[in-house]
Design a protein around this motif. Structure first.
Motif, short mmCIF file in Angstrom:
data_model
loop_
_atom_site.label_atom_id
_atom_site.label_comp_id
_atom_site.label_asym_id
_atom_site.label_seq_id
_atom_site.Cartn_x
_atom_site.Cartn_y
_atom_site.Cartn_z
N ASP A 259 2.41 6.33 6.06
CA ASP A 259 1.40 7.21 5.47
C ASP A 259 1.19 6.90 3.99
O ASP A 259 0.06 6.91 3.49
N VAL A 260 2.30 6.65 3.29
CA VAL A 260 2.21 6.33 1.86
C VAL A 260 1.44 5.03 1.66
O VAL A 260 0.55 4.93 0.81
N LEU A 261 1.78 4.02 2.47
CA LEU A 261 1.08 2.73 2.37
C LEU A 261 -0.40 2.88 2.70
O LEU A 261 -1.25 2.24 2.09
N SER A 262 -0.69 3.75 3.68
CA SER A 262 -2.08 3.98 4.04
C SER A 262 -2.84 4.68 2.91
O SER A 262 -4.01 4.36 2.64
N ASP A 263 -2.16 5.61 2.23
CA ASP A 263 -2.80 6.35 1.13
C ASP A 263 -3.18 5.44 -0.03
O ASP A 263 -4.19 5.67 -0.71
N VAL A 264 -2.36 4.41 -0.26
CA VAL A 264 -2.65 3.50 -1.37
C VAL A 264 -3.48 2.30 -0.92
O VAL A 264 -3.70 1.37 -1.68
N GLY A 265 -3.91 2.32 0.36
CA GLY A 265 -4.81 1.30 0.86
C GLY A 265 -4.16 0.00 1.28
O GLY A 265 -4.85 -1.01 1.47
N LEU A 266 -2.81 0.01 1.47
CA LEU A 266 -2.13 -1.22 1.87
C LEU A 266 -2.13 -1.43 3.37
O LEU A 266 -1.90 -2.53 3.85
N ASP B 289 -3.87 0.48 7.24
CA ASP B 289 -4.58 1.57 7.91
C ASP B 289 -4.19 1.66 9.36
O ASP B 289 -4.89 2.23 10.19
#
Length: 341
Positions: free
Chosen positions: A320-327, A329
């Motif tokens: 979720d954290v990686l998805s939030d920063v766009g790394l 999806d």
């Protein structure tokens, strides 16, 4: 139902794990203690993968993993001694016997529409039965004194390769983990995975669209129990000595359940990440002399923090954290988190 990451992504992740753990012993080469810790970590991860299949995907909470693991270990050794044959021959027989126990438990539970609570009570009682047998059948199991567990002829391989037996066992367990993860991926990305997800979400709705709930729950129970019995023999081999105390509810089931929840239910990497965190915490507290008397309290507090802030599991939270920063999806694991169960 939520989706899982593409199969290619998950295969890549498993390959990375394989490489990392293949190289891990190089950092502690020559230390039999840390080699044992690494092997123990992989074994706990294997148990967690098995629990993930039966509990994470079909809501059957098996709380007799310790009993099944012990049954697999004892049966492998006792049959090998009684028949004077290699433990490599008796190991699949013992694992099959464990699988049949899991099959029977899942079949009865599914036919009688047991809830997850009733299944946990049933299997916890079976755990107590196994524990009593391991201790009480002294003439067969050696009772509370146990016996040395030096099976599988790893010394021959160690001499041929020129490494220690513990290291041979470690790479054997790593190979088993990679193969199990590969099987897990194939399972959840097949019609079985789709059926498991449907059953977990709503059994009545699953039956209404033609899914045989009893059949699929029974398959999950057999596969998980077979794997637990298989790993149980290596669990005893890693210790070098088999004792009933090594297969208790506290020693196996509690730790494995914590590992799976902390890592993330229904995720491929959850069992490995969870095992790394929990075993790492245990080792840190064990090595810190000043914290010895506070070990249980500190370990409990750390677990509370993990459950409070990583209720979906570390793997999903990290994704979720990686998805939030766009790394990334890509969703991981599917289904609801622990809080939403």
């Amino acid at each position: 139902m939520s989706t899982r990451p593409p199969l290619g992504t998950e295969v890549r992740n498993v390959a990375i794990v394989a490489v990392v753990f293949a190289l891990a012993p190089l950092a502690v080469l020559g230390s039999s203690y840390y080699e044992s810790v690494l092997a123990h970590l992989l074994l706990i991860a294997l148990f967690a993968v098995a629990l993930n299949i039966v509990f994470g995907h079909t809501d059957q909470l098996f709380l007799f993993m310790g009993g099944l693991a012990g049954f697999g270990a004892y049966t492998t050794a006792l049959l090998a001694d009684a028949l004077a044959i290699s433990a490599w021959v008796t190991l699949p027989v013992a694992a099959l016997a464990c699988g049949l126990v899991g099959l029977l438990v899942s079949y009865v539970s599914a036919k009688r529409n047991f809830t997850v609570v009733l299944i946990s009570i049933l299997t916890l009682n079976l755990q107590l039965v196994f524990s009593e047998i391991f201790v009480g059948a002294r003439g067969i199991t050696g009772g509370s004194t146990g016996f040395p567990y030096e099976y599988f002829g790893l010394g021959v391989v160690a001499d041929a390769v020129g490494i220690e037996t513990k290291l041979v066992l470690y790479y054997l367990v790593l190979l088993l983990l990679v193969a199990t993860l590969g099987f897990y991926l194939r399972l959840v990305h097949s019609k079985y995975g789709i059926a498991f997800d449907a059953i977990r979400e709503d059994e009545v709705a699953a039956e209404s669209i033609g899914i045989d709930v009893v059949r699929y729950k029974t398959i999950a129970g057999f596969v998980a129990a077979f794997l637990i019995g298989l790993v149980g023999a290596f669990f005893a081999r890693e210790s070098g000595y088999i004792l009933p105390g090594g297969f208790t509810f506290i020693a196996v089931d509690v730790i494995v359940l914590i590992v799976l929840v902390v890592g993330g239910l229904r995720t491929t990497m959850g069992p490995i990440v969870g095992a790394t965190i929990i075993v790492g915490i245990e080792e840190f507290l064990s090595s810190a002399q000043s914290l010895q008397t506070w070990r249980s309290a500190i370990f409990g507090a750390l677990l509370i923090v993990l459950f409070l802030y990583f209720r979906q599991g570390v793997v999903r939270s990290a994704r979720d954290v990686l998805s939030d920063v766009g790394l990334t999806d890509e969703p991981e694991g599917g289904g609801t988190d622990v809080e939403g169960r």
